[in-house]
Design a protein around this motif. Structure first.
Motif, PDB file in Angstrom:
ATOM      1  N   ALA A   1      50.921  40.503  32.907  1.00 40.52           N
ATOM      2  CA  ALA A   1      49.552  41.059  32.500  1.00 40.52           C
ATOM      3  C   ALA A   1      49.261  42.416  33.489  1.00 40.52           C
ATOM      4  O   ALA A   1      48.663  43.002  32.830  1.00 40.52           O
ATOM      5  N   GLU A   2      49.877  42.240  34.717  1.00 42.74           N
ATOM      6  CA  GLU A   2      49.855  43.457  35.617  1.00 42.74           C
ATOM      7  C   GLU A   2      50.483  44.774  34.843  1.00 42.74           C
ATOM      8  O   GLU A   2      49.923  45.753  35.113  1.00 42.74           O
ATOM      9  N   GLN A   3      51.464  44.527  34.279  1.00 46.01           N
ATOM     10  CA  GLN A   3      52.188  45.563  33.572  1.00 46.01           C
ATOM     11  C   GLN A   3      51.236  46.152  32.457  1.00 46.01           C
ATOM     12  O   GLN A   3      51.263  47.432  32.234  1.00 46.01           O
ATOM     13  N   LEU A   4      50.142  45.236  31.951  1.00 49.64           N
ATOM     14  CA  LEU A   4      49.591  45.847  30.831  1.00 49.64           C
ATOM     15  C   LEU A   4      48.183  46.292  31.526  1.00 49.64           C
ATOM     16  O   LEU A   4      47.436  46.577  30.541  1.00 49.64           O
ATOM     17  N   GLY A   5      48.209  46.324  32.697  1.00 49.85           N
ATOM     18  CA  GLY A   5      46.905  46.760  33.473  1.00 49.85           C
ATOM     19  C   GLY A   5      45.821  45.859  33.786  1.00 49.85           C
ATOM     20  O   GLY A   5      44.605  46.121  33.939  1.00 49.85           O
ATOM     21  N   ILE A   6      46.019  44.340  33.494  1.00 52.65           N
ATOM     22  CA  ILE A   6      45.082  43.306  33.815  1.00 52.65           C
ATOM     23  C   ILE A   6      45.484  42.919  35.160  1.00 52.65           C
ATOM     24  O   ILE A   6      46.318  42.168  35.430  1.00 52.65           O
ATOM     25  N   ARG A   7      44.492  43.088  36.147  1.00 50.55           N
ATOM     26  CA  ARG A   7      44.660  42.552  37.650  1.00 50.55           C
ATOM     27  C   ARG A   7      43.676  41.578  37.771  1.00 50.55           C
ATOM     28  O   ARG A   7      42.538  41.650  37.060  1.00 50.55           O
ATOM     29  N   MET A   8      43.826  40.570  38.923  1.00 53.93           N
ATOM     30  CA  MET A   8      43.028  39.739  39.644  1.00 53.93           C
ATOM     31  C   MET A   8      43.195  39.559  40.896  1.00 53.93           C
ATOM     32  O   MET A   8      44.042  39.481  41.584  1.00 53.93           O
ATOM     33  N   VAL A   9      41.865  39.601  41.558  1.00 46.92           N
ATOM     34  CA  VAL A   9      41.736  39.368  42.910  1.00 46.92           C
ATOM     35  C   VAL A   9      41.208  38.047  43.204  1.00 46.92           C
ATOM     36  O   VAL A   9      39.962  37.603  42.811  1.00 46.92           O
ATOM     37  N   MET A  10      41.904  36.917  43.441  1.00 44.01           N
ATOM     38  CA  MET A  10      41.664  35.690  43.567  1.00 44.01           C
ATOM     39  C   MET A  10      40.716  35.232  44.606  1.00 44.01           C
ATOM     40  O   MET A  10      40.856  35.900  45.840  1.00 44.01           O
ATOM     41  N   GLN A  11      39.907  34.262  44.572  1.00 48.82           N
ATOM     42  CA  GLN A  11      39.252  33.939  45.504  1.00 48.82           C
ATOM     43  C   GLN A  11      40.062  33.129  46.897  1.00 48.82           C
ATOM     44  O   GLN A  11      39.749  33.562  47.978  1.00 48.82           O
ATOM     45  N   GLU A  12      41.325  32.721  46.638  1.00 46.22           N
ATOM     46  CA  GLU A  12      42.101  31.975  47.472  1.00 46.22           C
ATOM     47  C   GLU A  12      43.174  33.150  47.648  1.00 46.22           C
ATOM     48  O   GLU A  12      43.808  33.584  46.427  1.00 46.22           O
ATOM     49  N   LEU A  13      43.355  33.889  48.846  1.00 47.13           N
ATOM     50  CA  LEU A  13      44.109  34.986  48.971  1.00 47.13           C
ATOM     51  C   LEU A  13      45.777  34.700  48.612  1.00 47.13           C
ATOM     52  O   LEU A  13      46.157  33.684  48.840  1.00 47.13           O
ATOM     53  N   ASN A  14      46.322  35.950  48.335  1.00 43.83           N
ATOM     54  CA  ASN A  14      47.843  35.832  47.969  1.00 43.83           C
ATOM     55  C   ASN A  14      48.554  36.780  48.880  1.00 43.83           C
ATOM     56  O   ASN A  14      49.242  37.733  48.168  1.00 43.83           O
ATOM     57  N   LEU A  15      48.379  36.575  49.947  1.00 46.09           N
ATOM     58  CA  LEU A  15      49.201  37.524  50.864  1.00 46.09           C
ATOM     59  C   LEU A  15      50.142  36.873  51.883  1.00 46.09           C
ATOM     60  O   LEU A  15      50.100  35.775  52.017  1.00 46.09           O
ATOM     61  N   LEU A  16      51.194  37.600  52.344  1.00 50.25           N
ATOM     62  CA  LEU A  16      52.235  37.121  53.105  1.00 50.25           C
ATOM     63  C   LEU A  16      51.918  37.295  54.534  1.00 50.25           C
ATOM     64  O   LEU A  16      51.784  38.553  54.989  1.00 50.25           O
ATOM     65  N   PRO A  17      51.502  36.333  55.211  1.00 45.42           N
ATOM     66  CA  PRO A  17      50.851  36.559  56.769  1.00 45.42           C
ATOM     67  C   PRO A  17      51.888  37.087  57.719  1.00 45.42           C
ATOM     68  O   PRO A  17      51.248  37.832  58.818  1.00 45.42           O
ATOM     69  N   THR A  18      53.115  37.237  57.651  1.00 46.63           N
ATOM     70  CA  THR A  18      54.195  37.646  58.426  1.00 46.63           C
ATOM     71  C   THR A  18      54.278  39.111  58.376  1.00 46.63           C
ATOM     72  O   THR A  18      54.980  39.858  59.000  1.00 46.63           O
ATOM     73  N   LEU A  19      53.994  39.541  57.152  1.00 48.51           N
ATOM     74  CA  LEU A  19      54.426  41.051  56.938  1.00 48.51           C
ATOM     75  C   LEU A  19      52.982  42.054  57.144  1.00 48.51           C
ATOM     76  O   LEU A  19      51.691  41.179  57.295  1.00 48.51           O
TER      77      LEU A  19
ATOM     78  N   VAL B   1      50.264  44.843  56.935  1.00 49.62           N
ATOM     79  CA  VAL B   1      49.201  45.058  56.059  1.00 49.62           C
ATOM     80  C   VAL B   1      49.727  46.227  55.152  1.00 49.62           C
ATOM     81  O   VAL B   1      49.656  46.039  53.843  1.00 49.62           O
ATOM     82  N   ALA B   2      50.582  47.275  55.568  1.00 43.26           N
ATOM     83  CA  ALA B   2      50.893  48.058  54.677  1.00 43.26           C
ATOM     84  C   ALA B   2      51.994  47.486  53.700  1.00 43.26           C
ATOM     85  O   ALA B   2      52.353  47.874  52.553  1.00 43.26           O
ATOM     86  N   GLU B   3      53.085  46.630  54.251  1.00 45.92           N
ATOM     87  CA  GLU B   3      53.913  45.926  53.508  1.00 45.92           C
ATOM     88  C   GLU B   3      53.188  45.171  52.328  1.00 45.92           C
ATOM     89  O   GLU B   3      53.881  45.076  51.267  1.00 45.92           O
ATOM     90  N   ASN B   4      52.224  44.215  52.721  1.00 44.18           N
ATOM     91  CA  ASN B   4      51.632  43.577  51.675  1.00 44.18           C
ATOM     92  C   ASN B   4      50.883  44.471  50.576  1.00 44.18           C
ATOM     93  O   ASN B   4      50.971  44.102  49.434  1.00 44.18           O
ATOM     94  N   LEU B   5      50.312  45.656  50.902  1.00 43.47           N
ATOM     95  CA  LEU B   5      49.830  46.523  49.900  1.00 43.47           C
ATOM     96  C   LEU B   5      50.736  47.163  48.965  1.00 43.47           C
ATOM     97  O   LEU B   5      50.471  47.007  47.614  1.00 43.47           O
ATOM     98  N   TYR B   6      51.861  47.301  49.594  1.00 45.04           N
ATOM     99  CA  TYR B   6      52.911  48.043  48.395  1.00 45.04           C
ATOM    100  C   TYR B   6      54.227  47.269  48.462  1.00 45.04           C
ATOM    101  O   TYR B   6      55.393  47.584  48.146  1.00 45.04           O
ATOM    102  N   LEU B   7      54.086  45.867  48.687  1.00 43.70           N
ATOM    103  CA  LEU B   7      55.342  44.863  48.460  1.00 43.70           C
ATOM    104  C   LEU B   7      56.162  45.106  47.341  1.00 43.70           C
ATOM    105  O   LEU B   7      57.459  45.208  47.540  1.00 43.70           O
ATOM    106  N   ASN B   8      55.501  45.463  46.085  1.00 50.81           N
ATOM    107  CA  ASN B   8      56.650  45.609  45.069  1.00 50.81           C
ATOM    108  C   ASN B   8      56.794  46.808  44.688  1.00 50.81           C
ATOM    109  O   ASN B   8      57.692  47.084  43.786  1.00 50.81           O
ATOM    110  N   GLN B   9      56.446  47.923  45.443  1.00 50.21           N
ATOM    111  CA  GLN B   9      56.878  49.312  45.433  1.00 50.21           C
ATOM    112  C   GLN B   9      56.753  49.829  46.622  1.00 50.21           C
ATOM    113  O   GLN B   9      56.294  50.916  46.729  1.00 50.21           O
ATOM    114  N   LEU B  10      57.716  49.453  47.361  1.00 50.87           N
ATOM    115  CA  LEU B  10      57.902  50.055  48.601  1.00 50.87           C
ATOM    116  C   LEU B  10      58.474  51.473  48.659  1.00 50.87           C
ATOM    117  O   LEU B  10      59.601  51.507  47.838  1.00 50.87           O
ATOM    118  N   PRO B  11      58.155  52.606  49.241  1.00 51.65           N
ATOM    119  CA  PRO B  11      58.762  53.769  48.901  1.00 51.65           C
ATOM    120  C   PRO B  11      59.884  53.849  49.900  1.00 51.65           C
ATOM    121  O   PRO B  11      60.052  53.289  51.031  1.00 51.65           O
TER     122      PRO B  11
END
Length: 530
Positions: A81-99, A101-111
């Motif tokens: 869905a995200e590849q097609l431009g459909i995004r969702m911010v869920m009520q229950e968060l989906n972040l990695l607490p040990t990483l 902020v910057a790494e969580n933001l760009y986790l799938n596309q780290l420069p």
């Protein structure tokens, strides 16, 4: 301003249904155009999150079909869905607490350069993105787990603004945000819709819906009962559609006898987080704590409950002259203190276990015989609180993970009702709960006060505190700056007090930046089975 709807919808839903053991969604038909904001609301368990997950590829529909730009749309996964431009911010968060902020933001596309992460570019990109949502003052290398729920919510929102976004689903996005953060979010929504991005905005905060939405869709018991322009509907109309009845306008707080003190704080504090604090809660009294995210509200409750260790001051219970020794949640529970945490999934529940197990967890001696758990006794306890709190479920054996967020919160409250503690600490007790269920919870709080319990309640909703509290203490920059009696407060005065600690030359007393977030310290101590 949003764009005028186009003739051809971006997304079309026809006869969308979902069945688990029983049907939870049926016959939903909707259209959404580019640049349009659709407000989606309804009671907890009405099907809002299920519908959103189907749209965003997290759940397959049992019946029906979807079209994206007029072409069949059936996402196989969230990533698809995200590849097609459909995004969702869920009520229950989906972040990695040990990483970070910057790494969580760009986790799938780290420069990266030459096979190594380009930290300078990552920091630069992260700072620019964080500035969009008002997180300028946070170090992008801060581990996400050190931040509170409100800041984590804004990070989750920022992450979904990266790249090509055509449809953004926001599930209760403002539940843990301050007024400033809410305004920043609304500014982002206006920017996105002006660029043609469609928004599905899920919220129980009806006053927000008219600010951001063009249309309103209301679900009740899994069925679509309204799909119309929002301009013609007031809050009372929406409540009637959501719950099939009007919500109560007031809470009956009569029949209480305000007795002697049950909880007294004398100089209780923790360096860098909560300045030495004096506070008292009496039998039959409801005391609120207001303040901005980062003011130290949650940290104060955690000190009282022994989840964090105070380095100054004392806690006194009842009329005793000797301070109580509360060095752990277990000690707090043994002393008659309960805490309903704001983070129900991380610290309040055993998600893979049943309602019956979770509801009886704080008082196992009541559901055991000769050292063995009694399943029938657990089922009786679960049934009692399912009925009392209106928990939407199949039965007491249903796993808590399968419940909606609001019903999960009711399970947590039910557990502590069963424990029957004299002092009850509530941290955001109605976060993510629909307006009808909120009044059910308010009536439970009033009943507890009539039973002689002492209630201390943290809430980001000032109107909620003004409705149910006898006194409201306002925290700012780690300390209580003012206390208001019922009838002697106004929303403007409460807000002014909440900001006061950050406006003075010595503001920011709860840390070097003056902007630490609730729950920023010691996130490791789980409160589910204290």
């Amino acid at each position: 301003m949003t764009l005028a709807p186009q003739a051809s919808p971006l997304l079309s839903l026809t006869d969308i249904g979902k069945t688990y053991v029983e049907p939870v969604l049926g016959g939903v038909a909707l259209q959404l155009h580019a640049g349009q904001v659709l407000a989606l609301t309804g009671e907890n368990g009405a099907g809002k999150s299920t519908l959103s997950k189907i749209i965003c590829g997290l759940e397959p529909a049992t019946t029906g079909a979807m079209l994206l730009d007029g072409l069949p749309y059936q996402p196989a996964s969230r990533g698809h869905a995200e590849q097609l431009g459909i995004r969702m911010v869920m009520q229950e968060l989906n972040l990695l607490p040990t990483l970070s902020v910057a790494e969580n933001l760009y986790l799938n596309q780290l420069p990266h350069r030459f096979g190594w992460i380009d930290r300078a570019r990552l920091e630069r990109d992260a700072r620019a993105l964080m500035a969009q949502v008002g997180l300028d003052e946070i170090d992008p290398w801060t581990p996400v787990g050190q931040l509170g729920i409100g800041h984590q919510q804004m990070i989750e929102i920022a992450r979904n603004l990266i790249g090509d976004c055509r449809l953004l689903v926001l599930d209760e996005p403002t539940a843990m945000l301050t007024h400033r953060e809410v305004e920043l979010l609304f500014a982002q929504i206006a920017r996105l819709t002006a660029q043609g991005v469609a928004i599905i905005y899920i919220s129980h905060r009806l006053e927000e819906l008219k600010r951001v939405a063009d249309r309103i869709a209301v679900l009740r018991d899994g069925e679509l009962v309204c799909d119309d322009d929002i301009a013609g509907y007031g809050s009372a109309d929406l409540v009637q559609l959501m719950v099939g009845r009007a919500a109560d306008a007031e809470i009956d707080l009569s029949g209480r006898d305000i007795g002697g003190p049950l909880l007294r704080l004398r100089g209780l504090g923790r360096t860098g987080v909560v300045q030495p604090t004096d506070l008292e809660v009496k039998a039959g009294e409801i005391v609120g704590i207001a303040g901005l995210i980062g003011s130290g509200r949650t940290e104060l409750l955690r000190l009282i409950f022994g989840a964090d260790r105070a380095d100054s001051g004392d806690i006194f219970l009842g009329h005793g002259d000797a301070p109580a020794t509360i060095d752990s949640p277990r000690a707090a529970v043994a002393a008659g203190i309960a805490m309903i945490t704001e983070d129900r999934k991380g610290q309040g529940l055993l998600l893979t276990q049943s309602i019956a197990v979770n509801a009886s967890l704080a008082r196992l001696d009541g559901v055991s015989r000769a050292g063995w758990l009694d399943g029938a006794a657990e089922a009786e306890v679960a049934g009692r609180y399912i009925d009392q709190l209106g928990i939407r479920s199949r039965n007491g054996e249903q796993k808590v993970a399968e419940l909606s967020g609001g019903n999960q919160q009711k399970v947590v409250i039910g557990r502590w009702l069963y424990r029957d503690c004299a002092v009850m600490l509530f941290d955001e007790p109605t976060r993510g709960i629909d307006i009808g269920a909120k009044f059910d919870i308010y009536n439970v709080l009033a009943d507890l006060a009539r039973q002689g319990k002492g209630l201390l309640i943290v809430s980001s909703d000032l109107r909620e505190l003004m409705l149910i509290c006898d006194r409201i203490a306002v925290m700012s920059a780690g300390r209580i700056v003012d206390t208001f009696e019922r009838g002697a407060w106004s929303q403007d005065e409460l807000l002014a007090a909440a900001f006061s600690g950050y406006l003075s030359p010595n503001g920011g007393g709860n840390g070097s930046t003056g902007d630490t977030n609730d729950n920023q310290t010691n996130k490791a101590a789980p409160l589910a089975a204290a």
